[in-house]
Write a protein that holds these residues in place. Structure first.
Motif, short mmCIF file in Angstrom:
data_model
loop_
_atom_site.label_atom_id
_atom_site.label_comp_id
_atom_site.label_asym_id
_atom_site.label_seq_id
_atom_site.Cartn_x
_atom_site.Cartn_y
_atom_site.Cartn_z
N TYR A 29 0.83 -1.21 0.00
CA TYR A 29 0.00 0.00 0.00
C TYR A 29 0.86 1.26 0.00
O TYR A 29 0.61 2.20 -0.76
CB TYR A 29 -0.93 0.00 1.22
N VAL A 30 1.88 1.29 0.87
CA VAL A 30 2.75 2.47 0.94
C VAL A 30 3.50 2.65 -0.38
O VAL A 30 3.63 3.77 -0.89
CB VAL A 30 3.73 2.35 2.12
N SER A 31 3.99 1.55 -0.96
CA SER A 31 4.70 1.64 -2.24
C SER A 31 3.81 2.19 -3.34
O SER A 31 4.23 3.00 -4.16
CB SER A 31 5.23 0.26 -2.65
N GLU A 32 2.54 1.75 -3.33
CA GLU A 32 1.60 2.21 -4.36
C GLU A 32 1.23 3.68 -4.21
O GLU A 32 0.85 4.34 -5.18
CB GLU A 32 0.33 1.36 -4.32
N HIS A 33 1.34 4.22 -2.98
CA HIS A 33 0.91 5.61 -2.73
C HIS A 33 2.07 6.54 -2.38
O HIS A 33 1.84 7.69 -2.00
CB HIS A 33 -0.13 5.62 -1.60
N HIS A 35 4.11 8.09 -4.27
CA HIS A 35 4.16 9.28 -5.13
C HIS A 35 3.23 10.39 -4.65
O HIS A 35 3.49 11.57 -4.87
CB HIS A 35 3.81 8.89 -6.57
N GLU A 36 2.15 10.01 -3.94
CA GLU A 36 1.22 11.02 -3.42
C GLU A 36 1.87 11.83 -2.30
O GLU A 36 1.66 13.04 -2.19
CB GLU A 36 -0.05 10.33 -2.94
N TRP A 37 2.68 11.16 -1.49
CA TRP A 37 3.42 11.85 -0.43
C TRP A 37 4.48 12.78 -1.04
O TRP A 37 4.65 13.92 -0.59
CB TRP A 37 4.09 10.81 0.48
N GLN A 102 4.01 7.04 -10.41
CA GLN A 102 3.85 5.99 -9.41
C GLN A 102 5.01 5.03 -9.49
O GLN A 102 5.55 4.76 -10.57
CB GLN A 102 2.53 5.25 -9.62
#
Length: 447
Positions: A29-33, A35-37, A102
């Protein structure tokens, strides 16, 4: 040393707390998101209207360049501002002004056992809930986990010049190949014999494909034409004279033919096969013309057949929306000819290889070049699943790449000249390669 720390209820002891925190930070989950951070901290959502919309705003003094301390002459005012800055802290320097791509991540985890690798989904389901698509996806994942175990099954020299294209019938019994010797050949996998050899002109054939139903094979030629060959009747059925220079590559989907040419265009044709119309000739209608500045050497469609990538002889990669015939992105990726380009199965990324001996990874949404990987020799063709690559080298070897690690993990001896084309079945378990040595080689996975 920090003492008297009260652990959260989900942690049994300090070691458990650290392990679970690490697992969370390294989770899918963290890897997938991630880029949002990055967008919030270093990217386009750090300042301006996007920051306001994301509720990501801070005191004006915390931003780089928010105040010029050197222009303040009053020492008391300067001290007061410095105190405020130290109190509020400072936001990092803004590094990106467009959405960050991503991260490329495997869709499945690999669990290593003593004998082999087994892949399971992040959220496994019971066998009774598995669909045919789930089983197919699992078989594809298993195949790619074992792609380094390819073994040469058989090889046959059937052409007089370099092989340029491979197409296979649905049941796998008939293999069609094109070559610079100007012939289209039909090879029987079962009897291991050459069954047909057809020549349409004295110019090289550049690629081929077989239409659904296995009734028609289409070949592109350096004589500017595209030839339709009837398998049932054993003869040329039709000719499309649609370009002003050599046709380099063709693709097909849902009665649409996509043709790339050295005349600097990719053309989209609506093509109704003769057998559907009940006539002797096919019906062709030009739907769109995608213009380039230089000769187009290769094209490919994404899995949804909504986007097309084109690669030119001068190293440019273009991504097109085929539903509107508009260009989405264009990048100068390679120095020299683009040999091959393909979307990842999820269409989030694009991989290309060229005369310069480099692999390039592009984020499809933003059009940003996010990775570059050099090889010892140019890779002429490849297949990939989004993070592993099987490529055909100028040296004749098949190379297996770990794209995330950026290195070759297996070298497999193959052709005595460059590997010029590659076919892979839907399950990714059977591969056929063609080469400069005029041979086709059949490969199988050893599980």
């Amino acid at each position: 040393m920090v003492e008297h720390v009260e652990l959260p209820p989900w942690a049994s002891d300090p070691d458990d707390f650290l392990q679970k925190s690490q697992n969370a930070l390294e989770s899918q989950y963290v890897s997938e998101h991630l880029h949002e951070w990055i967008d919030l901290i270093f990217g386009y959502k750090q300042k301006g209207s996007e920051a306001i919309a994301a509720h990501n705003v801070f005191h004006p003094l915390t931003y780089e360049g928010g105040v010029d301390l050197n222009s303040i002459m009053d020492p008391n005012e300067k001290v007061a501002l410095l105190t405020q800055i130290l109190e509020f802290g400072q936001t990092p320097k803004q590094l990106f002004t467009t959405p960050h791509p991503q991260r490329i991540i495997p869709k499945f985890k690999s669990l290593r056992t003593s004998s082999h690798n087994v892949s399971i989904a992040e959220s496994p389901v019971s066998p009774s809930e598995e669909s045919f698509e789930d089983l197919t996806e699992e078989s594809i994942t298993l195949a790619w986990n074992n792609i380094a175990k390819l073994k040469l099954d058989e090889q046959h020299k059937i052409h007089k010049e370099e092989i340029t294209g491979i197409a296979v019938s649905c049941n796998g019994s008939s293999v069609f190949t094109t070559s610079q010797d100007s012939t289209l050949k039909m090879f029987s996998k079962e009897s291991k014999t050459l069954q047909r050899s057809v020549s349409f002109s004295n110019m090289a054939l550049s690629s081929c494909l077989i239409l659904p139903g296995d009734t028609t094979v289409i070949s592109s030629s350096w004589d500017n034409h595209i030839y339709f060959y009837s398998v049932a009747f054993g003869r040329r059925q039709d000719t499309l004279m649609g370009h002003d220079d050599a046709v380099s590559k063709i693709c097909w989907h849902d009665n649409r033919l996509y043709s790339a040419s050295w005349d600097s265009t990719v053309k989209v044709w609506h093509c109704v096969p003769a057998e559907v119309l009940g006539t002797k000739k096919h019906h062709f209608e030009l739907l769109a013309e995608l213009e380039h500045d230089v000769s187009v050497n290769t094209i490919n469609l994404n899995a949804a057949n909504a986007m097309l990538v084109s690669g030119t002889k001068e190293g440019t990669i273009s991504i097109w929306d085929v539903t509107t015939a508009t260009m989405l992105h264009q990048l100068s990726c390679h120095s020299g000819t683009v040999y091959a380009a393909a979307f990842s199965p999820d269409s989030r990324h694009l991989l290309s290889t060229g005369e310069d001996g480099c692999f390039k990874v592009i984020d499809v949404q933003t059009g940003m070049l996010i990775s570059s990987m050099a090889s010892e020799q140019p890779q002429r063709c490849f297949k990939w699943d989004g993070h592993s690559v099987l490529s055909g080298s100028q040296s004749g070897e098949l190379l297996v790449w770990d794209l995330l690690a950026g290195k070759v993990i297996e070298r497999i001896k193959g052709h005595t000249g460059a590997v010029t084309c590659m076919w892979m079945n839907e399950q990714c378990s059977s591969i056929i390669t063609g080469g400069e040595d005029k041979q086709i080689m059949f490969w199988k996975l050893q599980y």
